[in-house]
Design an enzyme around this catalytic site. Structure first.
Site, PDB file in Angstrom:
ATOM      1  N   ARG A  80      14.586   0.394  10.218  1.00 30.51           N
ATOM      2  CA  ARG A  80      13.522  -0.775  10.118  1.00 30.51           C
ATOM      3  C   ARG A  80      12.459  -0.511  11.166  1.00 30.51           C
ATOM      4  O   ARG A  80      13.076   0.069  12.516  1.00 30.51           O
ATOM      5  CB  ARG A  80      14.175  -1.952  10.554  1.00 30.51           C
ATOM      6  CG  ARG A  80      15.080  -2.589   9.283  1.00 30.51           C
ATOM      7  CD  ARG A  80      15.560  -3.871   9.384  1.00 30.51           C
ATOM      8  NE  ARG A  80      16.616  -4.164   8.432  1.00 30.51           N
ATOM      9  CZ  ARG A  80      16.400  -4.768   6.907  1.00 30.51           C
ATOM     10  NH1 ARG A  80      15.443  -5.258   6.997  1.00 30.51           N
ATOM     11  NH2 ARG A  80      17.536  -4.869   6.160  1.00 30.51           N
TER      12      ARG A  80
ATOM     13  N   ARG B 136      11.564  -5.282   4.836  1.00 30.26           N
ATOM     14  CA  ARG B 136      11.297  -4.272   4.723  1.00 30.26           C
ATOM     15  C   ARG B 136      12.056  -3.309   5.481  1.00 30.26           C
ATOM     16  O   ARG B 136      12.544  -3.382   6.582  1.00 30.26           O
ATOM     17  CB  ARG B 136       9.843  -3.663   5.336  1.00 30.26           C
ATOM     18  CG  ARG B 136       9.508  -2.442   5.213  1.00 30.26           C
ATOM     19  CD  ARG B 136       8.062  -1.994   5.179  1.00 30.26           C
ATOM     20  NE  ARG B 136       7.267  -2.443   6.358  1.00 30.26           N
ATOM     21  CZ  ARG B 136       5.722  -2.588   6.141  1.00 30.26           C
ATOM     22  NH1 ARG B 136       5.180  -1.994   5.330  1.00 30.26           N
ATOM     23  NH2 ARG B 136       5.420  -2.959   7.365  1.00 30.26           N
TER      24      ARG B 136
ATOM     25  N   ARG C 257      -9.730   0.294   9.037  1.00 29.10           N
ATOM     26  CA  ARG C 257      -9.086  -1.149   9.399  1.00 29.10           C
ATOM     27  C   ARG C 257     -10.080  -1.904  10.220  1.00 29.10           C
ATOM     28  O   ARG C 257      -9.929  -2.924  10.648  1.00 29.10           O
ATOM     29  CB  ARG C 257      -7.740  -1.116  10.258  1.00 29.10           C
ATOM     30  CG  ARG C 257      -6.442  -1.499   9.737  1.00 29.10           C
ATOM     31  CD  ARG C 257      -5.518  -1.161  10.654  1.00 29.10           C
ATOM     32  NE  ARG C 257      -4.260  -1.723  10.295  1.00 29.10           N
ATOM     33  CZ  ARG C 257      -3.091  -1.218   9.752  1.00 29.10           C
ATOM     34  NH1 ARG C 257      -3.325  -0.202   9.105  1.00 29.10           N
ATOM     35  NH2 ARG C 257      -1.971  -1.974   9.580  1.00 29.10           N
TER      36      ARG C 257
ATOM     37  N   ARG D 154      -0.349  -9.073  13.430  1.00 28.78           N
ATOM     38  CA  ARG D 154      -0.743  -8.378  12.549  1.00 28.78           C
ATOM     39  C   ARG D 154      -1.355  -9.121  11.677  1.00 28.78           C
ATOM     40  O   ARG D 154      -2.678  -8.531  11.212  1.00 28.78           O
ATOM     41  CB  ARG D 154       0.292  -7.565  12.038  1.00 28.78           C
ATOM     42  CG  ARG D 154       0.914  -6.642  12.975  1.00 28.78           C
ATOM     43  CD  ARG D 154       2.300  -6.218  12.698  1.00 28.78           C
ATOM     44  NE  ARG D 154       2.273  -5.067  11.525  1.00 28.78           N
ATOM     45  CZ  ARG D 154       3.362  -5.192  11.025  1.00 28.78           C
ATOM     46  NH1 ARG D 154       4.707  -5.439  11.356  1.00 28.78           N
ATOM     47  NH2 ARG D 154       3.406  -4.388   9.836  1.00 28.78           N
TER      48      ARG D 154
ATOM     49  N   LYS E 105       0.751  -1.255  -0.172  1.00 24.90           N
ATOM     50  CA  LYS E 105      -0.033  -0.251   0.104  1.00 24.90           C
ATOM     51  C   LYS E 105       0.824   1.458   0.038  1.00 24.90           C
ATOM     52  O   LYS E 105       0.579   2.240  -0.845  1.00 24.90           O
ATOM     53  CB  LYS E 105      -0.928  -0.158   1.217  1.00 24.90           C
ATOM     54  CG  LYS E 105      -1.761  -1.355   1.259  1.00 24.90           C
ATOM     55  CD  LYS E 105      -2.752  -1.043   2.594  1.00 24.90           C
ATOM     56  CE  LYS E 105      -2.099  -1.218   4.006  1.00 24.90           C
ATOM     57  NZ  LYS E 105      -1.326  -2.461   4.218  1.00 24.90           N
TER      58      LYS E 105
END
Ligand code: ADP
Ligand code: ADP
Ligand code: ZN
Length: 215
Positions: free
Chosen positions: A160, A127, A88, A172, A13
């Site tokens: 990070r 990531r 969410r 998550r 996203k």
């Protein structure tokens, strides 16, 4: 143009929102980025959010709803926005409808990015981002052109996220399936939901999103 990018953590996203910002002159509103800024500033909101985020759970609806409503009122949103990470939960989606109606705004597109859970774990654990400008990278899938140097700003420091580890990712993803996925039928029933294949390469996903926005 006002858009929602919907999808699990690590779906891409944020990566796609950056392209859309430039292409359509609209702003990315990432509730995750806003909450991380609040945590870094040590504000009352940040103090409430910090432990919840580190555990991979969701921050209470009323806090994020107020935060996003205030943000949409800022002048840089006048040309439109991309919601990334909000709504969410079903109550957040309902509150969004209410606040947009109140502000005289509407949703143009809700785009679901579908990615398999195994791929999400790999994306999240690899990531990182530029410490200076925030542009995102990945250990395997999105390397800077020159190793150790940010493509966008030339910065040489990277960071990070505290919650991008294997243990938190599981929580998550569970939260996503239990709390966030139920908003898909909500938007489907309104006829505004379109899905793109988020498993494709980054550029291909961009092309799919552009096709949705053009259609
Ligand atoms: P989200 O904002 O949905 O949590 P990100 O945009 O931060 O996800 O993407 C998660 C990680 O996966 C980042 O490191 C990014 O570089 C990488 N990534 C994003 N899109 C793709 C893709 N289509 N294929 C492979 N890696 C991707
Ligand atoms: P990702 O896209 O990788 O899941 P985000 O940056 O969107 O991560 O969110 C990071 C964390 O911030 C979430 O795990 C959650 O704790 C909190 N958060 C972000 N947006 C919301 C929201 N709309 N409602 C509740 N909590 C949120
Ligand atoms: Zn940078």
């Amino acid at each position: 143009m006002n858009i929602i990018l919907l999808g699990p953590p690590g779906a891409g996203k944020g990566t796609q929102a950056k392209f859309l910002e430039d292409r359509f002159d609209i702003v990315q509103l990432s509730t995750g980025d806003m909450l991380r800024a609040a945590v870094a500033s040590g504000s009352a909101l940040g103090q409430k959010a910090k432990e919840i985020m580190n555990a991979g759970r969701l921050v209470p609806d009323e806090l994020v709803i107020r935060m996003i409503s205030d943000r949409i009122d800022r002048p840089d949103c006048k040309n439109g926005f991309i919601l990334d990470g909000f709504p969410r939960t079903v109550p957040q989606a309902e509150a969004l409808d209410g606040m947009l109606a109140e502000k005289g705004l509407k949703l143009d597109h809700v785009i679901e990015m579908t990615v398999e859970d195994d791929a999400l774990v790999e994306r999240i654990t690899g990531r990182y981002s530029c410490a200076k400008c925030g542009v995102g990278y990945h250990d395997l899938f999105q390397l800077p052109k020159v190793a150790g140097v940010c493509d966008n700003c030339g910065g040489a420091a990277f960071k990070r996220r505290a919650d991008d580890n294997v243990e938190t990712v599981e929580t998550r993803l569970t939260q996503y399936h239990a709390q966030t996925a139920p908003i898909l039928p909500y938007y489907r029933s309104k006829g505004v939901l379109k899905a793109v294949d988020g498993m494709a390469a980054i550029e291909d996903v961009t092309r799919q999103i552009e096709a949705v926005l053009a259609g």
